[in-house]
Design a protein around this motif. Structure first.
Motif, PDB file in Angstrom:
ATOM      1  N   ALA A 104       9.454  46.438 -18.502  1.00 25.47           N
ATOM      2  CA  ALA A 104      10.924  46.500 -18.549  1.00 25.47           C
ATOM      3  C   ALA A 104      11.489  46.710 -17.148  1.00 25.47           C
ATOM      4  O   ALA A 104      12.489  46.081 -16.769  1.00 25.47           O
ATOM      5  CB  ALA A 104      11.372  47.620 -19.486  1.00 25.47           C
ATOM      6  N   ASP A 105      10.860  47.609 -16.374  1.00 21.65           N
ATOM      7  CA  ASP A 105      11.306  47.838 -14.991  1.00 21.65           C
ATOM      8  C   ASP A 105      11.146  46.565 -14.164  1.00 21.65           C
ATOM      9  O   ASP A 105      12.011  46.247 -13.332  1.00 21.65           O
ATOM     10  CB  ASP A 105      10.499  48.974 -14.358  1.00 21.65           C
ATOM     11  CG  ASP A 105      10.835  50.336 -14.942  1.00 21.65           C
ATOM     12  OD1 ASP A 105      11.911  50.466 -15.570  1.00 21.65           O
ATOM     13  OD2 ASP A 105      10.010  51.255 -14.780  1.00 21.65           O
ATOM     14  N   PHE A 106      10.055  45.866 -14.374  1.00 24.76           N
ATOM     15  CA  PHE A 106       9.827  44.605 -13.651  1.00 24.76           C
ATOM     16  C   PHE A 106      10.936  43.601 -13.974  1.00 24.76           C
ATOM     17  O   PHE A 106      11.527  42.999 -13.071  1.00 24.76           O
ATOM     18  CB  PHE A 106       8.465  44.030 -14.041  1.00 24.76           C
ATOM     19  CG  PHE A 106       8.220  42.639 -13.524  1.00 24.76           C
ATOM     20  CD1 PHE A 106       7.854  42.426 -12.208  1.00 24.76           C
ATOM     21  CD2 PHE A 106       8.374  41.531 -14.362  1.00 24.76           C
ATOM     22  CE1 PHE A 106       7.633  41.134 -11.718  1.00 24.76           C
ATOM     23  CE2 PHE A 106       8.154  40.248 -13.888  1.00 24.76           C
ATOM     24  CZ  PHE A 106       7.788  40.042 -12.563  1.00 24.76           C
ATOM     25  N   ALA A 107      11.233  43.415 -15.263  1.00 23.53           N
ATOM     26  CA  ALA A 107      12.270  42.452 -15.659  1.00 23.53           C
ATOM     27  C   ALA A 107      13.625  42.865 -15.114  1.00 23.53           C
ATOM     28  O   ALA A 107      14.383  42.036 -14.598  1.00 23.53           O
ATOM     29  CB  ALA A 107      12.314  42.336 -17.187  1.00 23.53           C
ATOM     30  N   ASP A 108      13.932  44.148 -15.204  1.00 22.84           N
ATOM     31  CA  ASP A 108      15.220  44.640 -14.702  1.00 22.84           C
ATOM     32  C   ASP A 108      15.350  44.366 -13.210  1.00 22.84           C
ATOM     33  O   ASP A 108      16.392  43.926 -12.726  1.00 22.84           O
ATOM     34  CB  ASP A 108      15.322  46.141 -14.978  1.00 22.84           C
ATOM     35  CG  ASP A 108      16.744  46.589 -15.271  1.00 22.84           C
ATOM     36  OD1 ASP A 108      17.611  45.717 -15.507  1.00 22.84           O
ATOM     37  OD2 ASP A 108      16.982  47.799 -15.274  1.00 22.84           O
ATOM     38  N   GLY A 109      14.271  44.603 -12.479  1.00 21.20           N
ATOM     39  CA  GLY A 109      14.290  44.365 -11.038  1.00 21.20           C
ATOM     40  C   GLY A 109      14.417  42.895 -10.685  1.00 21.20           C
ATOM     41  O   GLY A 109      15.149  42.524  -9.757  1.00 21.20           O
ATOM     42  N   GLN A 110      13.724  42.050 -11.430  1.00 23.67           N
ATOM     43  CA  GLN A 110      13.782  40.611 -11.161  1.00 23.67           C
ATOM     44  C   GLN A 110      15.160  40.037 -11.493  1.00 23.67           C
ATOM     45  O   GLN A 110      15.614  39.085 -10.855  1.00 23.67           O
ATOM     46  CB  GLN A 110      12.699  39.883 -11.963  1.00 23.67           C
ATOM     47  CG  GLN A 110      11.274  40.218 -11.548  1.00 23.67           C
ATOM     48  CD  GLN A 110      10.976  39.845 -10.114  1.00 23.67           C
ATOM     49  OE1 GLN A 110      11.311  38.758  -9.651  1.00 23.67           O
ATOM     50  NE2 GLN A 110      10.367  40.762  -9.383  1.00 23.67           N
ATOM     51  N   VAL A 150      24.113  39.259 -21.817  1.00 29.52           N
ATOM     52  CA  VAL A 150      23.502  39.821 -23.012  1.00 29.52           C
ATOM     53  C   VAL A 150      22.055  39.365 -23.150  1.00 29.52           C
ATOM     54  O   VAL A 150      21.198  40.120 -23.605  1.00 29.52           O
ATOM     55  CB  VAL A 150      24.329  39.459 -24.261  1.00 29.52           C
ATOM     56  CG1 VAL A 150      23.615  39.870 -25.539  1.00 29.52           C
ATOM     57  CG2 VAL A 150      25.691  40.135 -24.182  1.00 29.52           C
ATOM     58  N   ALA A 151      21.756  38.140 -22.740  1.00 35.43           N
ATOM     59  CA  ALA A 151      20.374  37.660 -22.795  1.00 35.43           C
ATOM     60  C   ALA A 151      19.473  38.500 -21.895  1.00 35.43           C
ATOM     61  O   ALA A 151      18.358  38.882 -22.293  1.00 35.43           O
ATOM     62  CB  ALA A 151      20.314  36.186 -22.405  1.00 35.43           C
ATOM     63  N   MET A 152      19.933  38.809 -20.685  1.00 37.59           N
ATOM     64  CA  MET A 152      19.146  39.660 -19.795  1.00 37.59           C
ATOM     65  C   MET A 152      18.964  41.041 -20.394  1.00 37.59           C
ATOM     66  O   MET A 152      17.856  41.610 -20.381  1.00 37.59           O
ATOM     67  CB  MET A 152      19.805  39.746 -18.412  1.00 37.59           C
ATOM     68  CG  MET A 152      19.658  38.475 -17.602  1.00 37.59           C
ATOM     69  SD  MET A 152      20.223  38.645 -15.886  1.00 37.59           S
ATOM     70  CE  MET A 152      21.994  38.435 -16.110  1.00 37.59           C
ATOM     71  N   ASP A 153      20.039  41.607 -20.933  1.00 32.61           N
ATOM     72  CA  ASP A 153      19.954  42.931 -21.549  1.00 32.61           C
ATOM     73  C   ASP A 153      18.990  42.930 -22.733  1.00 32.61           C
ATOM     74  O   ASP A 153      18.265  43.906 -22.959  1.00 32.61           O
ATOM     75  CB  ASP A 153      21.339  43.388 -22.019  1.00 32.61           C
ATOM     76  CG  ASP A 153      22.295  43.675 -20.865  1.00 32.61           C
ATOM     77  OD1 ASP A 153      21.821  43.793 -19.716  1.00 32.61           O
ATOM     78  OD2 ASP A 153      23.514  43.773 -21.124  1.00 32.61           O
ATOM     79  N   THR A 154      18.967  41.837 -23.492  1.00 32.40           N
ATOM     80  CA  THR A 154      18.078  41.725 -24.652  1.00 32.40           C
ATOM     81  C   THR A 154      16.619  41.759 -24.221  1.00 32.40           C
ATOM     82  O   THR A 154      15.782  42.434 -24.845  1.00 32.40           O
ATOM     83  CB  THR A 154      18.376  40.423 -25.419  1.00 32.40           C
ATOM     84  OG1 THR A 154      19.707  40.484 -25.925  1.00 32.40           O
ATOM     85  CG2 THR A 154      17.395  40.220 -26.571  1.00 32.40           C
ATOM     86  N   VAL A 155      16.298  41.036 -23.158  1.00 38.09           N
ATOM     87  CA  VAL A 155      14.913  41.002 -22.669  1.00 38.09           C
ATOM     88  C   VAL A 155      14.479  42.396 -22.217  1.00 38.09           C
ATOM     89  O   VAL A 155      13.402  42.885 -22.591  1.00 38.09           O
ATOM     90  CB  VAL A 155      14.768  40.001 -21.511  1.00 38.09           C
ATOM     91  CG1 VAL A 155      13.385  40.108 -20.872  1.00 38.09           C
ATOM     92  CG2 VAL A 155      15.022  38.582 -22.000  1.00 38.09           C
ATOM     93  N   LEU A 165      11.528  44.900 -23.918  1.00 41.48           N
ATOM     94  CA  LEU A 165      10.375  45.409 -23.178  1.00 41.48           C
ATOM     95  C   LEU A 165      10.399  46.929 -23.071  1.00 41.48           C
ATOM     96  O   LEU A 165       9.345  47.574 -23.102  1.00 41.48           O
ATOM     97  CB  LEU A 165      10.333  44.780 -21.788  1.00 41.48           C
ATOM     98  CG  LEU A 165      10.015  43.285 -21.751  1.00 41.48           C
ATOM     99  CD1 LEU A 165      10.295  42.716 -20.373  1.00 41.48           C
ATOM    100  CD2 LEU A 165       8.572  43.030 -22.170  1.00 41.48           C
ATOM    101  N   ARG A 166      11.590  47.516 -22.976  1.00 41.71           N
ATOM    102  CA  ARG A 166      11.709  48.966 -22.864  1.00 41.71           C
ATOM    103  C   ARG A 166      11.086  49.648 -24.073  1.00 41.71           C
ATOM    104  O   ARG A 166      10.541  50.748 -23.981  1.00 41.71           O
ATOM    105  CB  ARG A 166      13.180  49.355 -22.729  1.00 41.71           C
ATOM    106  CG  ARG A 166      13.438  50.806 -22.407  1.00 41.71           C
ATOM    107  CD  ARG A 166      12.979  51.178 -21.020  1.00 41.71           C
ATOM    108  NE  ARG A 166      13.715  50.513 -19.957  1.00 41.71           N
ATOM    109  CZ  ARG A 166      13.289  50.395 -18.696  1.00 41.71           C
ATOM    110  NH1 ARG A 166      12.119  50.894 -18.360  1.00 41.71           N
ATOM    111  NH2 ARG A 166      14.016  49.779 -17.783  1.00 41.71           N
TER     112      ARG A 166
END
Length: 201
Positions: A61-67, A44-49, A53-54
């Motif tokens: 947001a794409d960068f965070a999702d990829g990382q 949930v923490a990852m989804d929140t970040v 950003l989205r």
């Protein structure tokens, strides 16, 4: 989002309903908040970040999702489909670790800009969520259970300090945790909170 049975009880549901009803008519400076502070699970923490950003910067947001993608394979270990992080190869751990840190560092470095776009409150919550992912990965990657347990308590205390200093400065906190966690024994959360807050703990 801890998935523990203790949250799925009538008593907790009744408390939350009461809090919601109270807040409906309470003055703004008397409203109640409800927070989690454990970092055992990171999904949930990852989804929140990413969701934060989205809303303001799709490229970020794409960068965070990829990382985060590397670590999502190991995120919560709730099912047999989710691998324990301790089974990852050193190269995979290094890649996951660097990706998680990159997201947190990006949020920190762009703090003024992101905060101006979204509002300071939303930014601080997203930054804390990114920090929770860092905490989770550190604990999950610690091979000695005793050390992992002490790290978990250290990070829980850090998150409570964030609540006291950033999320709800100056407010009283009712803290609910296992007796060992709230104790003042060495290596437990309560010991760190006593060091930080003294007699106010």
């Amino acid at each position: 989002n801890l998935y523990f049975w203790t949250w799925n009880t009538r008593e907790v549901a009744d408390m939350l309903v009461w809090m919601r009803e109270y807040n409906a008519t309470a003055p703004e400076d008397r409203k109640l908040s409800f927070y989690g502070f454990d970092m055992q699970f990171a999904r949930v923490a990852m989804d929140t970040v990413v969701a934060y950003l989205r809303g303001i910067d799709n490229a970020a947001a794409d960068f965070a999702d990829g990382q985060y993608l590397c670590y999502r394979t190991y995120q919560d270990q709730l099912t047999q489909q989710t691998l324990p992080y301790t089974t990852a190869t050193p190269a995979t751990v290094d890649r996951c670790h660097k990706g998680i840190l990159a997201v947190h560092e990006m949020l920190e470095q762009r703090g003024a800009e992101l905060s101006a776009r979204s509002g300071g409150r939303d930014y601080e919550v997203a930054l804390r969520a990114a920090r929770v992912v860092v905490q989770n990965e550190h604990v999950r990657g610690t091979l000695v259970s005793r050390e992992a347990s002490a790290l978990r308590d250290k990070y829980m205390a850090e998150n409570i300090e964030w609540m006291a200093d950033v999320a709800e400065p100056g407010e009283k906190i009712v803290l609910w945790a296992h007796n060992a966690h709230v104790s003042r024994w060495e290596f437990f959360m309560g010991n760190d909170l006593t060091d930080r807050f003294g007699d106010s703990y």
